[in-house]
Design a protein around this motif. Structure first.
Motif, PDB file in Angstrom:
ATOM      1  N   ALA A 191      46.864  41.949  24.731  1.00 24.58           N
ATOM      2  CA  ALA A 191      46.917  40.909  25.767  1.00 24.58           C
ATOM      3  C   ALA A 191      48.184  41.031  26.607  1.00 24.58           C
ATOM      4  O   ALA A 191      48.219  40.602  27.751  1.00 24.58           O
ATOM      5  N   TYR A 192      49.219  41.635  26.030  1.00 14.52           N
ATOM      6  CA  TYR A 192      50.492  41.754  26.755  1.00 14.52           C
ATOM      7  C   TYR A 192      50.788  43.172  27.230  1.00 14.52           C
ATOM      8  O   TYR A 192      51.909  43.513  27.553  1.00 14.52           O
ATOM      9  N   THR A 193      49.757  44.020  27.301  1.00 11.71           N
ATOM     10  CA  THR A 193      49.981  45.389  27.788  1.00 11.71           C
ATOM     11  C   THR A 193      50.156  45.420  29.295  1.00 11.71           C
ATOM     12  O   THR A 193      50.544  46.438  29.859  1.00 11.71           O
ATOM     13  N   GLY A 194      49.788  44.344  29.966  1.00 10.02           N
ATOM     14  CA  GLY A 194      49.882  44.344  31.428  1.00 10.02           C
ATOM     15  C   GLY A 194      48.541  44.127  32.113  1.00 10.02           C
ATOM     16  O   GLY A 194      48.461  44.066  33.334  1.00 10.02           O
ATOM     17  N   VAL A 195      47.446  44.009  31.340  1.00 12.90           N
ATOM     18  CA  VAL A 195      46.123  43.850  31.948  1.00 12.90           C
ATOM     19  C   VAL A 195      45.873  42.428  32.474  1.00 12.90           C
ATOM     20  O   VAL A 195      45.037  42.231  33.346  1.00 12.90           O
ATOM     21  N   ARG A 196      46.628  41.450  31.957  1.00  8.32           N
ATOM     22  CA  ARG A 196      46.374  40.068  32.377  1.00  8.32           C
ATOM     23  C   ARG A 196      47.222  39.699  33.607  1.00  8.32           C
ATOM     24  O   ARG A 196      48.181  40.379  33.938  1.00  8.32           O
ATOM     25  N   GLY A 197      46.854  38.589  34.239  1.00  7.88           N
ATOM     26  CA  GLY A 197      47.641  38.090  35.370  1.00  7.88           C
ATOM     27  C   GLY A 197      46.999  38.395  36.699  1.00  7.88           C
ATOM     28  O   GLY A 197      45.983  39.088  36.767  1.00  7.88           O
ATOM     29  N   MET A 198      47.607  37.856  37.773  1.00 10.02           N
ATOM     30  CA  MET A 198      46.972  37.892  39.088  1.00 10.02           C
ATOM     31  C   MET A 198      47.554  38.961  40.026  1.00 10.02           C
ATOM     32  O   MET A 198      47.267  38.959  41.219  1.00 10.02           O
ATOM     33  N   ASP A 199      48.340  39.902  39.509  1.00  8.11           N
ATOM     34  CA  ASP A 199      48.868  40.958  40.388  1.00  8.11           C
ATOM     35  C   ASP A 199      47.733  41.809  40.955  1.00  8.11           C
ATOM     36  O   ASP A 199      46.684  41.956  40.326  1.00  8.11           O
ATOM     37  N   GLY A 200      47.972  42.399  42.114  1.00  8.61           N
ATOM     38  CA  GLY A 200      46.946  43.183  42.809  1.00  8.61           C
ATOM     39  C   GLY A 200      46.554  44.450  42.081  1.00  8.61           C
ATOM     40  O   GLY A 200      45.376  44.810  41.997  1.00  8.61           O
ATOM     41  N   ILE A 201      47.561  45.164  41.578  1.00  5.32           N
ATOM     42  CA  ILE A 201      47.292  46.370  40.782  1.00  5.32           C
ATOM     43  C   ILE A 201      48.111  46.262  39.502  1.00  5.32           C
ATOM     44  O   ILE A 201      49.325  46.097  39.550  1.00  5.32           O
ATOM     45  N   LYS A 202      47.435  46.302  38.372  1.00  5.88           N
ATOM     46  CA  LYS A 202      48.132  46.200  37.091  1.00  5.88           C
ATOM     47  C   LYS A 202      47.965  47.520  36.341  1.00  5.88           C
ATOM     48  O   LYS A 202      46.961  48.209  36.518  1.00  5.88           O
ATOM     49  N   ALA A 219      36.037  43.186  42.929  1.00  2.00           N
ATOM     50  CA  ALA A 219      36.196  43.000  44.374  1.00  2.00           C
ATOM     51  C   ALA A 219      36.888  41.689  44.725  1.00  2.00           C
ATOM     52  O   ALA A 219      37.613  41.611  45.712  1.00  2.00           O
ATOM     53  N   CYS A 220      36.649  40.651  43.972  1.00  2.18           N
ATOM     54  CA  CYS A 220      37.212  39.343  44.321  1.00  2.18           C
ATOM     55  C   CYS A 220      38.607  39.181  43.725  1.00  2.18           C
ATOM     56  O   CYS A 220      38.792  39.419  42.529  1.00  2.18           O
ATOM     57  N   PRO A 221      39.582  38.766  44.538  1.00  2.00           N
ATOM     58  CA  PRO A 221      40.920  38.550  43.989  1.00  2.00           C
ATOM     59  C   PRO A 221      40.894  37.500  42.879  1.00  2.00           C
ATOM     60  O   PRO A 221      40.511  36.363  43.110  1.00  2.00           O
ATOM     61  N   GLY A 222      41.256  37.918  41.674  1.00  3.45           N
ATOM     62  CA  GLY A 222      41.194  37.026  40.511  1.00  3.45           C
ATOM     63  C   GLY A 222      40.020  37.395  39.603  1.00  3.45           C
ATOM     64  O   GLY A 222      39.959  37.002  38.457  1.00  3.45           O
ATOM     65  N   GLY A 223      39.075  38.153  40.159  1.00  5.15           N
ATOM     66  CA  GLY A 223      37.862  38.497  39.393  1.00  5.15           C
ATOM     67  C   GLY A 223      36.754  37.501  39.679  1.00  5.15           C
ATOM     68  O   GLY A 223      36.826  36.723  40.641  1.00  5.15           O
ATOM     69  N   PHE A 232      34.782  26.719  45.849  1.00  2.00           N
ATOM     70  CA  PHE A 232      36.034  27.287  46.361  1.00  2.00           C
ATOM     71  C   PHE A 232      37.231  26.767  45.568  1.00  2.00           C
ATOM     72  O   PHE A 232      37.274  25.608  45.177  1.00  2.00           O
ATOM     73  N   THR A 233      38.195  27.662  45.343  1.00  2.00           N
ATOM     74  CA  THR A 233      39.415  27.217  44.674  1.00  2.00           C
ATOM     75  C   THR A 233      40.620  27.982  45.192  1.00  2.00           C
ATOM     76  O   THR A 233      40.487  29.092  45.699  1.00  2.00           O
ATOM     77  N   ARG A 234      41.778  27.366  45.075  1.00  2.00           N
ATOM     78  CA  ARG A 234      43.006  28.059  45.455  1.00  2.00           C
ATOM     79  C   ARG A 234      43.646  28.669  44.217  1.00  2.00           C
ATOM     80  O   ARG A 234      43.095  28.602  43.133  1.00  2.00           O
ATOM     81  N   ARG A 235      44.836  29.195  44.423  1.00  2.00           N
ATOM     82  CA  ARG A 235      45.492  29.960  43.356  1.00  2.00           C
ATOM     83  C   ARG A 235      45.578  29.195  42.024  1.00  2.00           C
ATOM     84  O   ARG A 235      45.264  29.724  40.968  1.00  2.00           O
ATOM     85  N   GLU A 236      45.990  27.933  42.121  1.00  2.00           N
ATOM     86  CA  GLU A 236      46.149  27.161  40.901  1.00  2.00           C
ATOM     87  C   GLU A 236      44.840  27.019  40.133  1.00  2.00           C
ATOM     88  O   GLU A 236      44.789  27.144  38.914  1.00  2.00           O
ATOM     89  N   GLY A 237      43.800  26.773  40.905  1.00  2.00           N
ATOM     90  CA  GLY A 237      42.473  26.633  40.308  1.00  2.00           C
ATOM     91  C   GLY A 237      42.044  27.910  39.607  1.00  2.00           C
ATOM     92  O   GLY A 237      41.428  27.882  38.544  1.00  2.00           O
ATOM     93  N   LYS A 238      42.396  29.060  40.217  1.00  2.00           N
ATOM     94  CA  LYS A 238      42.048  30.345  39.586  1.00  2.00           C
ATOM     95  C   LYS A 238      42.734  30.456  38.238  1.00  2.00           C
ATOM     96  O   LYS A 238      42.164  30.936  37.269  1.00  2.00           O
ATOM     97  N   GLU A 239      44.004  30.033  38.203  1.00  2.00           N
ATOM     98  CA  GLU A 239      44.729  30.134  36.935  1.00  2.00           C
ATOM     99  C   GLU A 239      44.113  29.239  35.858  1.00  2.00           C
ATOM    100  O   GLU A 239      44.035  29.623  34.692  1.00  2.00           O
TER     101      GLU A 239
END
Ligand code: SF4
Length: 378
Positions: free
Chosen positions: A252-263, A306-310, A319-326
């Motif tokens: 879970a902490y290898t870097g695959v999680r989170g909202m960065d564009g390229i992980k 394709a969708c930012p956030g998956g 529809f949701t904004r960044r916080e909602g995605k989290e």
């Protein structure tokens, strides 16, 4: 057939199968089966004033039963099958020294984008059907024998976070000689919210129920498919030799999680390490492909959503904004934590399927070769 409703501006035709869904429910000659995607459960609640990210999987099952749907399944089971097949394909290619990276295939918008913009990469896209298509094919196969006895035709609807799934469902690869399809209709999360309202269902008051057997058991690895990085994490869980809880935590902490564009993540495998990239949003796919093509980056496995956030932020979702995605991402990771089964290969349904209806049918039911169809690249 597929019904179409035209957008008021005349710009796009949106296939809406709501009527087809109701017709099937009121048709006694049909067995109506519904599957719903991981990401739907943490977004639908928004339409009914629930806290963002609330997991309403049980309520979805309960509501569909009230509406008269015969069988309700969780697409997470299809995701587990995708993990099994994609991992197998990856390991085989990695060991054989076949050209890598292997790109994931579960996002139809990415597949379409690659076909149009990077046809040279299509043969590196996994041959696994998406979880939706895999699962529909398995459901149809499963009910063949039942159909022979009760005469009911099985129709499969899929509640999806995604408008691209509507195009995927009618791709020529998934329509067979007799006119049958894997999935008969795709309903977006927003369309499903309208259906619930039309039906007068007070969603807030629906008691949660469990999905039907024999496909009712799913894994935590499958449920995180709905969030960026989830497919990669699920595949890593499958391929690493170390199956300890500690390793699960480390992945879970290898870097695959989170909202960065390229992980990026790198995991030990055999004598060496496997290099993984997770692409979050199509614009970032272009950046990554460029880096690969000019030799600045090298990967073995690449997940593209394709969708930012998956899928949690798919075009068919409220529809949701960044916080909602989290919040939605957290909803799926919490579901994973609560799953008794963490890895796809430990899902007992997998063993039953591979020892049963999938015998001699793995290729036919679970795979598709996009590189064989030139007419898709227009
Ligand atoms: Fe659909 Fe977006 Fe998910 Fe791709 S990332 S499958 S386009 S919802």
């Amino acid at each position: 057939g597929q019904c179409a409703s035209v957008c008021p501006t005349g710009a796009i035709v949106i296939r809406n199968c709501t009527q087809k869904f109701w017709d099937a429910i009121y048709d006694d000659s049909k067995r109506v089966v519904v599957q719903f995607a991981p990401a739907v459960r943490v977004a639908l609640g928004d339409e009914f004033g629930l806290e963002p990210g609330t997991n309403v999987a049980g309520k979805i099952v309960g509501a569909l039963r009230k509406m008269g749907v015969d069988e309700v399944y969780d697409t997470t089971m299809g995701a587990d099958l995708t993990v099994m097949e994609e991992s197998k394909e990856f390991v085989k290619k990695y060991k054989a020294g076949t050209k890598l990276p292997l790109f994931t295939s579960c996002c139809p918008a990415w597949v379409k984008y690659a076909e149009h913009t990077h046809p040279e990469l299509v043969e590196q896209i996994s041959t696994c059907k998406s979880p939706m298509q895999i699962f529909s094919a398995v459901i149809k196969e499963h009910f063949k024998q039942v159909q022979a006895v009760d005469g009911k035709e099985t129709v499969v609807f899929a509640i999806m976070p995604c408008t691209a799934k509507k195009d995927e469902q009618v791709r020529p690869e998934f329509i067979y000689e007799d006119g049958s399809r894997d999935t008969d209709g795709v309903i977006t999360t927003q369309e499903f919210a309208s259906i619930l309202k039309q039906a007068g269902i007070v969603f807030e008051d629906i008691d949660p129920e469990a999905a039907d057997m024999p496909f009712g058991i799913t894994s935590g690895a499958g449920v995180i498919f709905g969030v960026t990085g989830g497919v990669a994490e699920a595949v890593i869980r499958r391929v690493v030799d170390d199956k300890s809880n500690n390793m699960l935590h480390n992945i879970a902490y290898t870097g695959v999680r989170g909202m960065d564009g390229i992980k990026e993540a790198s995991i030990p495998y055999g004598e060496g390490r496997v290099k993984i990239a997770v692409v979050n949003g199509l614009a970032n796919a272009e950046k990554l492909i460029e880096q690969i093509e000019i030799g600045e980056a090298e990967y073995d496995f690449v997940e593209v959503m394709a969708c930012p956030g998956g899928c949690i932020a798919g075009a068919g979702q409220p529809f949701t904004r960044r916080e909602g995605k989290e919040e939605r991402a957290k909803g799926l990771y919490d579901a994973d934590k609560l799953s008794q089964v963490k890895r796809s290969e430990e899902n007992p349904v997998m063993m039953a399927l591979y020892g049963g209806i999938l015998k001699n049918k793995i290729h036919e039911l679970l795979h598709v070769d996009y590189s064989k169809r030139e007419e898709n690249v227009k």
